[in-house]
Design a protein around this motif. Sequence first.
Motif, PDB file in Angstrom:
ATOM      1  N   HIS A  61       0.849  -1.195   0.000  1.00  0.00           N
ATOM      2  CA  HIS A  61       0.000   0.000   0.000  1.00  0.00           C
ATOM      3  C   HIS A  61       0.884   1.244   0.000  1.00  0.00           C
ATOM      4  CE1 HIS A  61      -3.031   2.960   1.186  1.00  0.00           C
ATOM      5  NE2 HIS A  61      -3.942   2.063   0.857  1.00  0.00           N
ATOM      6  N   PRO A  62       0.575   2.237  -0.828  1.00  0.00           N
ATOM      7  CA  PRO A  62       1.420   3.440  -0.893  1.00  0.00           C
ATOM      8  C   PRO A  62       1.457   4.241   0.402  1.00  0.00           C
ATOM      9  CG  PRO A  62      -0.594   3.726  -2.174  1.00  0.00           C
ATOM     10  CD  PRO A  62      -0.521   2.277  -1.817  1.00  0.00           C
ATOM     11  N   ASN A  63       0.448   4.090   1.258  1.00  0.00           N
ATOM     12  CA  ASN A  63       0.428   4.804   2.542  1.00  0.00           C
ATOM     13  C   ASN A  63       0.758   3.865   3.699  1.00  0.00           C
ATOM     14  OD1 ASN A  63      -0.222   7.342   1.477  1.00  0.00           O
ATOM     15  ND2 ASN A  63      -2.392   6.803   1.397  1.00  0.00           N
ATOM     16  N   ASP A  65       3.299   3.526   5.848  1.00  0.00           N
ATOM     17  CA  ASP A  65       3.729   4.086   7.131  1.00  0.00           C
ATOM     18  C   ASP A  65       2.584   4.784   7.853  1.00  0.00           C
ATOM     19  OD1 ASP A  65       6.245   3.303   7.748  1.00  0.00           O
ATOM     20  OD2 ASP A  65       7.263   5.093   7.026  1.00  0.00           O
ATOM     21  N   MET A  66       1.777   5.498   7.112  1.00  0.00           N
ATOM     22  CA  MET A  66       0.657   6.218   7.726  1.00  0.00           C
ATOM     23  C   MET A  66      -0.326   5.238   8.357  1.00  0.00           C
ATOM     24  SD  MET A  66      -1.851   9.000   5.912  1.00  0.00           S
ATOM     25  CE  MET A  66      -0.408   9.896   5.305  1.00  0.00           C
ATOM     26  N   LYS A  67      -0.657   4.181   7.636  1.00  0.00           N
ATOM     27  CA  LYS A  67      -1.585   3.180   8.155  1.00  0.00           C
ATOM     28  C   LYS A  67      -0.985   2.449   9.358  1.00  0.00           C
ATOM     29  CE  LYS A  67      -3.728   0.562   5.213  1.00  0.00           C
ATOM     30  NZ  LYS A  67      -3.976  -0.367   4.072  1.00  0.00           N
ATOM     31  N   ARG A  70      -1.012   4.677  12.459  1.00  0.00           N
ATOM     32  CA  ARG A  70      -2.373   4.881  12.946  1.00  0.00           C
ATOM     33  C   ARG A  70      -2.805   3.681  13.786  1.00  0.00           C
ATOM     34  NH1 ARG A  70      -5.447   5.616   8.204  1.00  0.00           N
ATOM     35  NH2 ARG A  70      -4.776   7.787   8.230  1.00  0.00           N
ATOM     36  N   ARG A 167       3.904   9.735  12.835  1.00  0.00           N
ATOM     37  CA  ARG A 167       4.309   8.673  11.932  1.00  0.00           C
ATOM     38  C   ARG A 167       5.815   8.422  12.037  1.00  0.00           C
ATOM     39  NH1 ARG A 167       3.308  10.430   6.124  1.00  0.00           N
ATOM     40  NH2 ARG A 167       5.443  11.174   6.245  1.00  0.00           N
ATOM     41  N   GLU A 216       5.322  10.125  -3.936  1.00  0.00           N
ATOM     42  CA  GLU A 216       3.878   9.914  -3.992  1.00  0.00           C
ATOM     43  C   GLU A 216       3.368   8.916  -2.963  1.00  0.00           C
ATOM     44  OE1 GLU A 216       2.789   8.854  -7.950  1.00  0.00           O
ATOM     45  OE2 GLU A 216       3.732  10.617  -8.856  1.00  0.00           O
ATOM     46  N   VAL A 217       4.249   8.460  -2.071  1.00  0.00           N
ATOM     47  CA  VAL A 217       3.843   7.435  -1.112  1.00  0.00           C
ATOM     48  C   VAL A 217       4.237   7.830   0.301  1.00  0.00           C
ATOM     49  CG1 VAL A 217       4.063   5.614  -2.840  1.00  0.00           C
ATOM     50  CG2 VAL A 217       5.998   6.130  -1.331  1.00  0.00           C
ATOM     51  N   SER A 218       3.628   7.150   1.263  1.00  0.00           N
ATOM     52  CA  SER A 218       3.985   7.316   2.667  1.00  0.00           C
ATOM     53  C   SER A 218       4.804   6.104   3.111  1.00  0.00           C
ATOM     54  CB  SER A 218       2.718   7.455   3.522  1.00  0.00           C
ATOM     55  OG  SER A 218       3.047   7.534   4.898  1.00  0.00           O
TER      56      SER A 218
END
Length: 290
Positions: A61-63, A65-67, A70, A167, A216-218
């Motif tokens: 998933h591109p996000n 680290d964010m996920k 969280r 994060r 474009e990603v996290s």
Amino acid sequence: MNRAAALTMVRDDAFFLKAWLRHYGGLLGRENCYIVNHGRGEEVARLAEGCNLIGIPGDPHPNFDMKRWRLLNNLVQGLRCYYDHVIVGDVDELVVLDPARGETLAEFLGRTRGKRVLTPIGLEVIHRIDIEEVPIADAILGPRRFVRPAPHYSKPCILSTGTKIARGGHFTQFEKLIVPEGLYLLHLKYCDLGQYAQAMNRRNAVTAAVGAPPAEVSIGRHWFAEARGDDAVLFRGFADLPLQPGFDLSPVRAQMQDSWKPRGDTGFWQFDRPEMAVQYELPERFYGLI
């Protein structure tokens, strides 16, 4: 005695997970260890028997680290309802207490009052491939004897109060900086050339599967193949770091305190994180600690 728990998230990193389990499982008991099994790996489940395992899907998933943070944030706050202290971080990050303190990390936390956030001094364990030929077996420290200060890994990772973690785990919204003497976070990414290469191969594969550029990603840029360089050249460079006499990290602690300030208008707090191109040799009392 106050109760403490340890929490991490892992995917496939068996080498680091074994070290994490030896350390926190031995200190806190496996029943107080919580592992998010990203991708529901069978080897992770087998190694973590007796711990509290949370399986989640492992789709790229591109996000990422964010996920991930969280989820970890919410798990920390939930665990705080049942534990006095929660240690949270990546599987290759271990909090240790200097044996010169005369007590274990569990004993130290057992007498540490709550409603606070503790920030250990970050140290990267480095593999001096020019002089350290003994392979890592049941212990990392001993076969590996050198560390370099890493302010980027001085993370506010022991929580006993309700606060938001940024994060990556680098910042919280707790307004006071507490850096206990002799408390360190050992980052193990560079503790072995062979294990580093294997871990980076896995991370490069993840970012390749995501199929998007770093902007474009996290996901940390260091996960991308184009940022990697030559592994052997990187490790040979550790020999060039000036070796400091003794093992006095009090100037690092003082620098953290002196530069403590709000992180803009984000609600988070921070200290300056300068590059420190030096190394220390660990005293023998640390050998076998992890």
